[in-house]
Design a protein around this motif. Structure first.
Motif: not given
Length: 340
Positions: A134, A139-142, A172-173, A176-177, A179-180
């Protein structure tokens, strides 16, 4: 044994104070590796000049021109605050025709990048965890082709930096958290890879072309905190009290299945050569219950304080710590003669 002029290159904040002598000194924890290596070099009879570096090569050039060292003992883990740039300094050593300890620039470049190294090993049919990168700023893709759980970590950082219990993600949630967070806190790319359940083994290798595999070490999870996957988080790696509380221990690998140590040795030599590593390195593996071996990471220039895995593995073979440091010096000198 020839006495050498050794330029010891360290991060500018890690130049060990001259008055740091007592093991009980509270400053010792910060300067442990630098102190141990410098003390060993002096015990061996070498002259040592410590050079602190951040983002400027001028201090190195000055010492090379004025002191004319025989070799650089490289203890840098980054340059200008970026771990991906450490190979710049080693390239400069080569450009100045100065032998240096540890890995060559190409090996650093290949092995430091967790995704690039896995691509190379996958091409050669060596098992690694499935992964995806990533990039920071995108954008953090699915994920569609991966199954959870996954481990999220920095693409380039070492020493378990950025790895915590929350790095283990199950949807997924959470992905994303995490990776961000890596993007924001470490200012770099993130990698997510499948979680491999199994024994965590650390394999130290010495050599340039002819390689020696040292006794295997293992991170033994004796009583992991409930609900926590077995993995080497930053807290596990650096917090002695946390390991003691949960009975997590670094030790020599015991009770390996018949033939596994030989398989591991053969595999690790192959990986070391494929990634063009040299000097000394450590490979991190997972061995599953059914005997499968997965390469997690390759670590050129790993920690070599007296009490770290690489040093302990060397001492297990009958070397003293000073012998180990001398061997690293000799490999650096030999690498230069091979290149020439």
């Amino acid at each position: 044994m020839k006495k050498l002029r050794v330029m010891m290159v360290v991060h500018y904040t890690l130049v060990p104070p001259d008055d740091l002598l007592a093991e009980g000194d509270p400053r010792m924890e910060k300067y442990r590796t630098e102190y141990d290596v410098k003390t060993a070099l002096l015990t061996l009879g070498h002259e040592v000049q410590v050079v602190g570096v951040y983002g400027d090569l001028a201090p190195i050039r000055k010492v090379i021109e004025e002191w004319k060292p025989h070799i650089a003992f490289n203890l840098l883990e980054d340059f200008a605050g970026n771990s991906a740039f450490d190979y710049y300094v080693v390239s400069y050593f080569d450009m100045m025709h100065l032998p240096h300890t540890g890995c060559n620039p190409r090996g650093l470049l290949l092995a430091r990048d967790k995704a690039l190294s896995k691509m190379i090993l996958t091409y050669h049919r060596i098992s690694v965890p499935h992964f995806t990168v990533f990039p920071r700023g995108k954008k953090i893709s699915r994920l569609r082709k991966f199954t959870y759980p996954l481990i999220v970590k920095s693409l380039m950082e070492e020493g378990s930096v950025g790895i915590a219990k929350a790095s283990y993600v199950e949807n997924d949630a959470q992905l994303r958290e995490r990776v961000a967070l890596i993007h924001e806190k470490l200012q770099g790319d993130a990698i997510a890879e499948e979680y491999i359940d199994g024994r965590e083994l650390y394999v130290t290798i010495l050599g340039n072309t002819k390689l020696e595999v040292l006794p295997l070490r293992e991170l033994e999870f004796g009583g992991t905190e409930p609900g926590t996957p077995r993995m080497a988080t930053y807290k596990v790696k650096w917090d002695d009290k946390y390991r003691e509380r949960w009975k997590i221990e670094y030790q020599f690998a015991r009770n390996l299945p018949n033939g596994m140590a030989e398989r591991i040795g053969h595999l690790c030599k192959r990986v070391y050569h494929l990634l063009d590593m040299s000097g000394y390195g450590r490979l991190d593996l997972r061995a599953t219950a059914d005997g499968e071996l997965y390469v997690l990471e390759a670590n050129p220039n790993p920690g070599i304080a007296r009490d770290e895995d690489c040093s302990l593995s060397a001492i297990k073979t009958g070397l003293s710590y000073e012998d180990f440091i001398q061997r690293i010096l000799q490999l650096g000198l030999m690498a230069r003669s091979i290149d020439e």
